[in-house]
Design a protein around this motif. Structure first.
Motif, PDB file in Angstrom:
ATOM      1  N   ALA A   1      -4.945   9.670  -2.769  1.00 46.58           N
ATOM      2  CA  ALA A   1      -6.309  10.155  -2.763  1.00 46.58           C
ATOM      3  C   ALA A   1      -6.600  10.997  -4.035  1.00 46.58           C
ATOM      4  O   ALA A   1      -7.610  11.394  -4.445  1.00 46.58           O
ATOM      5  N   ASN A   2      -5.504  11.442  -4.671  1.00 44.49           N
ATOM      6  CA  ASN A   2      -5.577  12.407  -5.529  1.00 44.49           C
ATOM      7  C   ASN A   2      -5.372  11.727  -6.966  1.00 44.49           C
ATOM      8  O   ASN A   2      -5.101  12.643  -7.931  1.00 44.49           O
ATOM      9  N   ARG A   3      -5.350  10.703  -7.135  1.00 50.22           N
ATOM     10  CA  ARG A   3      -5.062   9.736  -8.354  1.00 50.22           C
ATOM     11  C   ARG A   3      -5.563   8.510  -8.257  1.00 50.22           C
ATOM     12  O   ARG A   3      -5.605   8.083  -7.236  1.00 50.22           O
ATOM     13  N   PRO A   4      -5.712   8.010  -9.513  1.00 50.28           N
ATOM     14  CA  PRO A   4      -6.206   6.415  -9.503  1.00 50.28           C
ATOM     15  C   PRO A   4      -5.088   5.680  -9.010  1.00 50.28           C
ATOM     16  O   PRO A   4      -3.769   5.860  -9.102  1.00 50.28           O
ATOM     17  N   VAL A   5      -5.446   4.490  -8.392  1.00 45.80           N
ATOM     18  CA  VAL A   5      -4.416   3.418  -7.898  1.00 45.80           C
ATOM     19  C   VAL A   5      -3.829   2.785  -8.831  1.00 45.80           C
ATOM     20  O   VAL A   5      -4.546   2.264  -9.869  1.00 45.80           O
ATOM     21  N   GLY A   6      -2.602   2.370  -8.932  1.00 51.40           N
ATOM     22  CA  GLY A   6      -1.835   1.689  -9.903  1.00 51.40           C
ATOM     23  C   GLY A   6      -1.470   0.476  -9.307  1.00 51.40           C
ATOM     24  O   GLY A   6      -1.407   0.116  -8.046  1.00 51.40           O
ATOM     25  N   ARG A   7      -0.676  -0.069  -9.980  1.00 53.68           N
ATOM     26  CA  ARG A   7      -0.177  -1.460  -9.645  1.00 53.68           C
ATOM     27  C   ARG A   7       0.819  -1.428  -8.665  1.00 53.68           C
ATOM     28  O   ARG A   7       0.956  -2.147  -7.649  1.00 53.68           O
ATOM     29  N   ALA A   8       1.900  -0.297  -9.022  1.00 54.57           N
ATOM     30  CA  ALA A   8       2.703  -0.028  -7.802  1.00 54.57           C
ATOM     31  C   ALA A   8       2.349   0.479  -6.479  1.00 54.57           C
ATOM     32  O   ALA A   8       3.095   0.045  -5.473  1.00 54.57           O
ATOM     33  N   ASP A   9       1.292   0.842  -6.618  1.00 53.66           N
ATOM     34  CA  ASP A   9       0.602   1.238  -5.121  1.00 53.66           C
ATOM     35  C   ASP A   9       0.170  -0.039  -4.181  1.00 53.66           C
ATOM     36  O   ASP A   9       0.354  -0.013  -3.144  1.00 53.66           O
ATOM     37  N   ILE A  10      -0.344  -0.952  -4.988  1.00 54.47           N
ATOM     38  CA  ILE A  10      -0.946  -1.927  -4.497  1.00 54.47           C
ATOM     39  C   ILE A  10       0.284  -2.879  -4.073  1.00 54.47           C
ATOM     40  O   ILE A  10       0.426  -3.491  -2.794  1.00 54.47           O
ATOM     41  N   GLU A  11       1.237  -2.908  -4.630  1.00 51.16           N
ATOM     42  CA  GLU A  11       2.493  -3.744  -4.501  1.00 51.16           C
ATOM     43  C   GLU A  11       3.475  -3.026  -3.158  1.00 51.16           C
ATOM     44  O   GLU A  11       3.744  -3.891  -2.456  1.00 51.16           O
ATOM     45  N   ALA A  12       3.161  -1.646  -3.043  1.00 51.98           N
ATOM     46  CA  ALA A  12       3.938  -1.072  -2.231  1.00 51.98           C
ATOM     47  C   ALA A  12       3.054  -0.889  -0.656  1.00 51.98           C
ATOM     48  O   ALA A  12       3.614  -0.644   0.312  1.00 51.98           O
ATOM     49  N   MET A  13       1.783  -1.368  -0.921  1.00 52.25           N
ATOM     50  CA  MET A  13       0.992  -1.196   0.205  1.00 52.25           C
ATOM     51  C   MET A  13       1.195  -2.279   1.393  1.00 52.25           C
ATOM     52  O   MET A  13       1.373  -3.463   0.882  1.00 52.25           O
ATOM     53  N   ARG A  14       1.432  -2.010   2.688  1.00 54.22           N
ATOM     54  CA  ARG A  14       1.658  -2.753   3.745  1.00 54.22           C
ATOM     55  C   ARG A  14       0.514  -2.512   4.804  1.00 54.22           C
ATOM     56  O   ARG A  14       0.642  -1.516   5.262  1.00 54.22           O
ATOM     57  N   LEU A  15      -0.133  -3.702   5.109  1.00 53.16           N
ATOM     58  CA  LEU A  15      -1.163  -3.529   6.031  1.00 53.16           C
ATOM     59  C   LEU A  15      -0.608  -3.948   7.301  1.00 53.16           C
ATOM     60  O   LEU A  15       0.052  -4.683   7.737  1.00 53.16           O
ATOM     61  N   PRO A  16      -0.900  -2.924   8.564  1.00 50.21           N
ATOM     62  CA  PRO A  16      -0.480  -3.490   9.853  1.00 50.21           C
ATOM     63  C   PRO A  16      -1.172  -4.450  10.329  1.00 50.21           C
ATOM     64  O   PRO A  16      -2.174  -4.882  10.108  1.00 50.21           O
ATOM     65  N   MET A  17      -0.266  -5.104  11.155  1.00 49.96           N
ATOM     66  CA  MET A  17      -0.669  -6.422  11.879  1.00 49.96           C
ATOM     67  C   MET A  17      -1.302  -6.057  13.111  1.00 49.96           C
ATOM     68  O   MET A  17      -0.773  -5.034  13.949  1.00 49.96           O
ATOM     69  N   SER A  18      -2.006  -6.809  13.684  1.00 42.90           N
ATOM     70  CA  SER A  18      -2.762  -6.719  14.993  1.00 42.90           C
ATOM     71  C   SER A  18      -2.538  -8.162  15.799  1.00 42.90           C
ATOM     72  O   SER A  18      -1.799  -9.128  15.173  1.00 42.90           O
ATOM     73  N   VAL A  19      -3.129  -8.352  16.714  1.00 46.79           N
ATOM     74  CA  VAL A  19      -2.951  -9.536  17.636  1.00 46.79           C
ATOM     75  C   VAL A  19      -3.419 -10.732  16.732  1.00 46.79           C
ATOM     76  O   VAL A  19      -2.534 -11.879  16.888  1.00 46.79           O
ATOM     77  N   ARG A  20      -4.498 -10.566  16.005  1.00 48.53           N
ATOM     78  CA  ARG A  20      -5.132 -11.919  15.437  1.00 48.53           C
ATOM     79  C   ARG A  20      -4.841 -11.641  13.903  1.00 48.53           C
ATOM     80  O   ARG A  20      -5.773 -12.302  13.216  1.00 48.53           O
TER      81      ARG A  20
END
Length: 131
Positions: free
Chosen positions: A45-64
């Motif tokens: 939240a305190n700096r612009p998003v970089g390529r490494a931030d996108i590559e490290a991001m893991r979205l949680p899974m749900s049922v569907r």
């Protein structure tokens, strides 16, 4: 006949074990309540998003599949970042175009020091303006 008694005894043991587990399980729940999985690597939240931030991001899974709220939040943040960068790029390009335009219409780059500035007609600019 022995197989019959063996199956009957096995079935009685299974029914007794299930009955004890359900009735005699106590007051605690069989499964504990678990907090829903949330996004573990949020975008900074305190700096612009970089390529490494996108590559490290893991979205949680749900049922569907993925949790829609987390995906929407990540996409909204990335869209805002891209819009901000596009605006900044446009601002820099317009500043560059302005600087290039002033350099082209500015002083004569081929004149010698001490020589008066000339206009399109070849006369000094002061004479062209009527001064």
């Amino acid at each position: 006949m022995n197989v019959f008694w063996f199956l009957l005894l096995t079935m009685a043991v299974v029914v007794a074990a299930v009955t004890l587990a359900v009735v005699g399980g106590g007051t605690s729940a069989v499964l504990q309540e678990v907090e829903p999985e949330r996004l573990t690597d949020p975008l900074p939240a305190n700096r612009p998003v970089g390529r490494a931030d996108i590559e490290a991001m893991r979205l949680p899974m749900s049922v569907r599949g993925y949790r829609m709220a987390d995906v929407d939040e990540a996409l909204d943040r990335l869209g805002a970042e891209l819009a901000e960068r596009d605006a900044h790029i446009a601002e820099l390009e317009s500043a560059l175009a302005g600087a290039q335009a002033s350099a082209v219409t500015g002083p004569d780059l081929f004149k010698r020091p001490g020589e008066p500035l000339t206009g399109e007609s070849g006369k000094p600019r002061d004479e062209e303006d009527g001064r």
